[in-house]
Write a protein that holds these residues in place. Structure first.
Motif, PDB file in Angstrom:
ATOM      1  N   LEU A 172       5.536 -12.253  -6.476  1.00  0.00           N
ATOM      2  CA  LEU A 172       5.600 -13.722  -6.522  1.00  0.00           C
ATOM      3  C   LEU A 172       7.009 -14.161  -6.163  1.00  0.00           C
ATOM      4  CD1 LEU A 172       4.621 -16.618  -7.449  1.00  0.00           C
ATOM      5  CD2 LEU A 172       5.367 -15.963  -9.766  1.00  0.00           C
ATOM      6  N   HIS A 228       2.321 -14.029  -3.380  1.00  0.00           N
ATOM      7  CA  HIS A 228       2.211 -15.424  -3.789  1.00  0.00           C
ATOM      8  C   HIS A 228       3.576 -16.105  -3.624  1.00  0.00           C
ATOM      9  CE1 HIS A 228      -1.703 -14.680  -5.684  1.00  0.00           C
ATOM     10  NE2 HIS A 228      -1.174 -13.613  -6.262  1.00  0.00           N
ATOM     11  N   THR A 254     -19.137 -18.051  -6.464  1.00  0.00           N
ATOM     12  CA  THR A 254     -18.928 -18.232  -5.012  1.00  0.00           C
ATOM     13  C   THR A 254     -17.466 -18.020  -4.624  1.00  0.00           C
ATOM     14  OG1 THR A 254     -18.447 -20.606  -5.161  1.00  0.00           O
ATOM     15  CG2 THR A 254     -20.776 -19.972  -4.973  1.00  0.00           C
ATOM     16  N   LYS A 255     -16.587 -17.895  -5.633  1.00  0.00           N
ATOM     17  CA  LYS A 255     -15.155 -17.748  -5.345  1.00  0.00           C
ATOM     18  C   LYS A 255     -14.803 -16.274  -5.434  1.00  0.00           C
ATOM     19  CE  LYS A 255     -15.546 -22.145  -5.683  1.00  0.00           C
ATOM     20  NZ  LYS A 255     -15.955 -22.861  -4.465  1.00  0.00           N
ATOM     21  N   THR A 256     -14.746 -15.628  -4.304  1.00  0.00           N
ATOM     22  CA  THR A 256     -14.625 -14.171  -4.313  1.00  0.00           C
ATOM     23  C   THR A 256     -13.364 -13.674  -3.604  1.00  0.00           C
ATOM     24  OG1 THR A 256     -15.959 -14.181  -2.307  1.00  0.00           O
ATOM     25  CG2 THR A 256     -17.121 -13.794  -4.379  1.00  0.00           C
ATOM     26  N   ILE A 257     -12.698 -14.566  -2.887  1.00  0.00           N
ATOM     27  CA  ILE A 257     -11.539 -14.143  -2.099  1.00  0.00           C
ATOM     28  C   ILE A 257     -10.326 -13.917  -2.998  1.00  0.00           C
ATOM     29  CG2 ILE A 257      -9.966 -14.821  -0.234  1.00  0.00           C
ATOM     30  CD1 ILE A 257     -12.298 -16.637   0.793  1.00  0.00           C
ATOM     31  N   GLU A 258      -9.612 -12.819  -2.761  1.00  0.00           N
ATOM     32  CA  GLU A 258      -8.320 -12.601  -3.412  1.00  0.00           C
ATOM     33  C   GLU A 258      -7.254 -12.615  -2.340  1.00  0.00           C
ATOM     34  OE1 GLU A 258      -7.555  -9.670  -6.421  1.00  0.00           O
ATOM     35  OE2 GLU A 258      -9.682  -9.335  -6.700  1.00  0.00           O
ATOM     36  N   LYS A 259      -6.221 -13.379  -2.532  1.00  0.00           N
ATOM     37  CA  LYS A 259      -5.154 -13.417  -1.530  1.00  0.00           C
ATOM     38  C   LYS A 259      -3.892 -13.983  -2.154  1.00  0.00           C
ATOM     39  CE  LYS A 259      -4.871 -16.971   1.237  1.00  0.00           C
ATOM     40  NZ  LYS A 259      -5.018 -18.164   2.100  1.00  0.00           N
ATOM     41  N   MET A 287       1.654 -21.989  -2.787  1.00  0.00           N
ATOM     42  CA  MET A 287       1.479 -23.103  -3.728  1.00  0.00           C
ATOM     43  C   MET A 287       2.630 -24.090  -3.576  1.00  0.00           C
ATOM     44  SD  MET A 287       0.377 -20.740  -7.019  1.00  0.00           S
ATOM     45  CE  MET A 287       1.121 -19.206  -6.418  1.00  0.00           C
ATOM     46  N   LEU A 341      -1.283 -16.619  -2.621  1.00  0.00           N
ATOM     47  CA  LEU A 341      -1.391 -18.067  -2.438  1.00  0.00           C
ATOM     48  C   LEU A 341      -0.055 -18.683  -2.067  1.00  0.00           C
ATOM     49  CD1 LEU A 341      -3.504 -19.014  -5.610  1.00  0.00           C
ATOM     50  CD2 LEU A 341      -4.348 -18.595  -3.279  1.00  0.00           C
ATOM     51  N   ALA A 395      -0.627 -24.878   2.918  1.00  0.00           N
ATOM     52  CA  ALA A 395      -0.706 -24.392   1.537  1.00  0.00           C
ATOM     53  C   ALA A 395      -2.140 -24.167   1.074  1.00  0.00           C
ATOM     54  CB  ALA A 395      -0.004 -25.371   0.603  1.00  0.00           C
ATOM     55  N   ASP A 396      -2.305 -23.278   0.088  1.00  0.00           N
ATOM     56  CA  ASP A 396      -3.598 -23.054  -0.551  1.00  0.00           C
ATOM     57  C   ASP A 396      -3.799 -23.985  -1.741  1.00  0.00           C
ATOM     58  OD1 ASP A 396      -4.455 -20.538   0.897  1.00  0.00           O
ATOM     59  OD2 ASP A 396      -2.489 -19.947   0.141  1.00  0.00           O
ATOM     60  N   LEU A 397      -2.694 -24.324  -2.413  1.00  0.00           N
ATOM     61  CA  LEU A 397      -2.778 -25.128  -3.632  1.00  0.00           C
ATOM     62  C   LEU A 397      -1.632 -26.122  -3.617  1.00  0.00           C
ATOM     63  CD1 LEU A 397      -3.369 -23.762  -7.207  1.00  0.00           C
ATOM     64  CD2 LEU A 397      -1.612 -25.451  -6.783  1.00  0.00           C
ATOM     65  N   LEU A 452     -18.214 -20.392  -9.974  1.00  0.00           N
ATOM     66  CA  LEU A 452     -17.219 -19.314  -9.971  1.00  0.00           C
ATOM     67  C   LEU A 452     -17.687 -18.103  -9.163  1.00  0.00           C
ATOM     68  CD1 LEU A 452     -15.906 -19.417 -13.664  1.00  0.00           C
ATOM     69  CD2 LEU A 452     -14.694 -20.138 -11.594  1.00  0.00           C
TER      70      LEU A 452
END
Lengths: 214, 214
Positions: free
Chosen positions: B141, B173, B34-39, B43, B41, B189-191, B32
């Motif tokens: 969103l 989002h 290593t997961k620092t990006i906020e953006k 989806m 998404l 897509a991100d997800l 966790l």
């Protein structure tokens, strides 16, 4: 419907598409006419992808809008459902939430407490099922969130859980969520959806974000 | 965690399980970190199984609870979302719903009207994206429900849609639902979650029921 034939005018393409749509509707109507049974469904959301609990909460939202009374037991308490709670608390007469779990096992690091919590949650789930019998059933829809996880860890007796779910009142709908659903539960279910992860933002270093993940 | 070794006491089983959980937490915490990006998404919920739109509405519910403002464009209008609407109408300051489509093609049987409806819906979607730029973004969103279906029928220009989605404001989002998502959209897509149908009540002759399916 995709119709790619050179030389056809737009009007001709439309006419063919409309004819095809008409036939599809006839086939679909015939199919739907054979589906006549009404019953409380046992639904399972499983798989490693996202959306298992989220789809269950979407179902809760739809059910509330239709006047249903809904009971939710969270077998694994997390920080994840704060957003949903704020919304559901607008409908106190229709929704009961019991967060019985103690967080994921990697957070609690206390197996004895996890087992006690799972058993207390299951006792509450059974109470809700029983309260939905008879002349004045208390709930129309129950959600047992992350029940699959505690079943996977053998914190509950699988055979007893499956038998209890199968013996639910005939009009009661139940949703069970969590990855690694047991084959015995899938066998007993009416509807099983597997959420498969095709792409996850973690793969690109994106962190869990408020309003989306929790 | 499943530990089946004969001869161990319950206390020993618990101690081993707790040690294992501690290690899993360390691994997870390192991941966790290593997961620092906020953006914002992009989806996508696709696949033939149930839960694509339902999970999107669950996400909307969670977002509302977190104070987000949400815009929803329904590219295919159906009778399906009546339940959700009743709930979402409790939050008029936070939610805007535009039902632009005209029903599934097999219901309308009018391709020209379907195309016009898809284009009007896409114009509304673009308007919502643009309104989310700048100092006072209007939405956090956006949900473009069943956009995949109109893309599949080539009712919209795929390249333009994908470019527009990729050029969304950085904190916005967007969720796109519908089976048969285009590879170009999945790429952008991100997800991406695929809902796979393992078992459906239709298979047992059970009909779509109020409060569950609509």
């Amino acid at each position: 419907m995709k119709i790619k034939e050179p030389g056809l005018t737009e009007a001709e393409i439309n006419a063919r598409a409309n004819e095809k749509a008409k036939k599809r509707k006839e086939v679909r109507d015939r199919m739907l006419a054979t589906k006549t049974i009404e019953k409380g469904l046992l639904m399972v959301h499983t798989g490693k992808g996202k959306g298992k609990s989220t789809a269950a909460f979407g179902l809760v939202t739809r059910a509330i809008g239709n006047g249903f009374r809904v009971g939710i037991v969270q077998f694994v308490k997390g920080k994840w459902q704060t957003g949903e709670r704020v919304v559901l608390e607008h409908f106190p007469d229709q929704v009961t939430i019991k967060a019985m779990g103690e967080g994921f096992t990697w957070d609690t690091q206390d197996r004895a407490r996890d087992i006690a919590a799972a058993q207390a949650a299951w006792a509450e789930a059974k109470r809700m099922i029983e309260a939905s019998r008879g002349e004045t059933p208390q709930y129309d829809l129950l959600v047992f969130d992350e029940l699959n996880i505690v079943l996977r860890y053998d914190y509950l007796d699988l055979a007893e859980v499956v038998e209890t779910l199968k013996a639910r009142p005939s009009q009661l709908h139940i949703v069970v969520t969590g990855r690694n659903a047991k084959p015995e539960l899938i066998e007993a279910a009416d509807l099983v959806t597997e959420m498969t992860e095709i792409k996850h933002p973690f793969q690109a270093g994106v962190k869990a974000q408020k309003g989306i993940e929790f």
